[in-house]
Design a protein around this motif. Structure first.
Motif, PDB file in Angstrom:
ATOM      1  N   GLU A  15      -9.946 -29.927 -90.336  1.00 38.17           N
ATOM      2  CA  GLU A  15      -8.666 -30.636 -90.344  1.00 38.17           C
ATOM      3  C   GLU A  15      -7.494 -29.663 -90.345  1.00 38.17           C
ATOM      4  N   ALA A  19      -4.944 -29.383 -87.239  1.00 38.45           N
ATOM      5  CA  ALA A  19      -3.522 -29.657 -87.489  1.00 38.45           C
ATOM      6  C   ALA A  19      -2.660 -28.486 -87.018  1.00 38.45           C
ATOM      7  N   ALA A  44      -7.248 -36.735 -85.418  1.00 34.45           N
ATOM      8  CA  ALA A  44      -7.483 -38.103 -85.877  1.00 34.45           C
ATOM      9  C   ALA A  44      -8.963 -38.321 -86.185  1.00 34.45           C
ATOM     10  N   LEU A  47      -9.730 -36.678 -89.474  1.00 32.94           N
ATOM     11  CA  LEU A  47      -9.191 -37.473 -90.582  1.00 32.94           C
ATOM     12  C   LEU A  47     -10.111 -38.649 -90.884  1.00 32.94           C
ATOM     13  N   TRP A  48     -10.596 -39.290 -89.838  1.00 32.60           N
ATOM     14  CA  TRP A  48     -11.515 -40.418 -90.020  1.00 32.60           C
ATOM     15  C   TRP A  48     -12.783 -39.945 -90.739  1.00 32.60           C
ATOM     16  N   ARG A  52      -9.968 -40.614 -94.446  1.00 29.17           N
ATOM     17  CA  ARG A  52      -8.523 -40.867 -94.465  1.00 29.17           C
ATOM     18  C   ARG A  52      -8.201 -41.840 -93.331  1.00 29.17           C
ATOM     19  N   TRP A  53      -8.708 -43.074 -93.496  1.00 29.19           N
ATOM     20  CA  TRP A  53      -8.733 -44.065 -92.435  1.00 29.19           C
ATOM     21  C   TRP A  53      -7.359 -44.482 -91.936  1.00 29.19           C
ATOM     22  N   LYS A  54      -6.456 -44.760 -92.827  1.00 29.47           N
ATOM     23  CA  LYS A  54      -5.123 -45.218 -92.388  1.00 29.47           C
ATOM     24  C   LYS A  54      -4.404 -44.147 -91.570  1.00 29.47           C
ATOM     25  N   GLU A  55      -4.465 -42.906 -92.021  1.00 26.31           N
ATOM     26  CA  GLU A  55      -3.846 -41.806 -91.279  1.00 26.31           C
ATOM     27  C   GLU A  55      -4.506 -41.632 -89.915  1.00 26.31           C
ATOM     28  N   ALA A  56      -5.843 -41.719 -89.906  1.00 29.01           N
ATOM     29  CA  ALA A  56      -6.587 -41.556 -88.658  1.00 29.01           C
ATOM     30  C   ALA A  56      -6.220 -42.642 -87.656  1.00 29.01           C
ATOM     31  N   SER A  58      -3.495 -44.480 -87.566  1.00 29.39           N
ATOM     32  CA  SER A  58      -2.103 -44.302 -87.145  1.00 29.39           C
ATOM     33  C   SER A  58      -1.983 -43.213 -86.078  1.00 29.39           C
ATOM     34  N   LEU A  59      -2.634 -42.080 -86.314  1.00 30.48           N
ATOM     35  CA  LEU A  59      -2.552 -40.967 -85.364  1.00 30.48           C
ATOM     36  C   LEU A  59      -3.256 -41.309 -84.053  1.00 30.48           C
TER      37      LEU A  59
END
Length: 97
Positions: A15, A19, A44, A47-48, A52-56, A58-59
């Motif tokens: 990650e 990034a 993304a 992140l998944w 970190r599902w919500k961030e993944a 969203s991205l």
């Protein structure tokens, strides 16, 4: 190196590296070139994998929208982002996050 870390389950290190690559590409190339969007997709996905599902989601949603606008909705990269996004949204509903 990013892919090696990712494939070996070293998610946190992957990650951080994904990034850095994405931010560098955004700064040097801009947000729209396909190489930047590949980095976005990879980050993304990492992140998944880290939960970190919500961030993944969203991205990946941003990545899909940009790919659709730039590459078109029939491009394999666009389809790949849409498939991941769709699957993740279903998974998120099922796991209640």
């Amino acid at each position: 190196m990013c892919y090696t870390l990712h494939s070996n389950g070293r998610w946190k290190e992957a990650e951080e590296l994904f990034a850095q690559v994405m931010e560098t590409r955004k700064r040097v190339l801009g947000v729209e070139p396909p190489d930047t969007l590949i980095s976005m997709h990879n980050l993304a996905s990492t992140l998944w994998a880290r939960g970190r599902w919500k961030e993944a989601i969203s991205l990946m949603g941003l990545c899909f929208q940009l790919r659709k606008r730039i590459l078109g909705d029939r491009h394999p990269y666009t389809k790949s982002s849409l498939e991941a996004l769709s699957w993740w949204q279903i998974e998120e509903i099922e796991i209640g996050h």
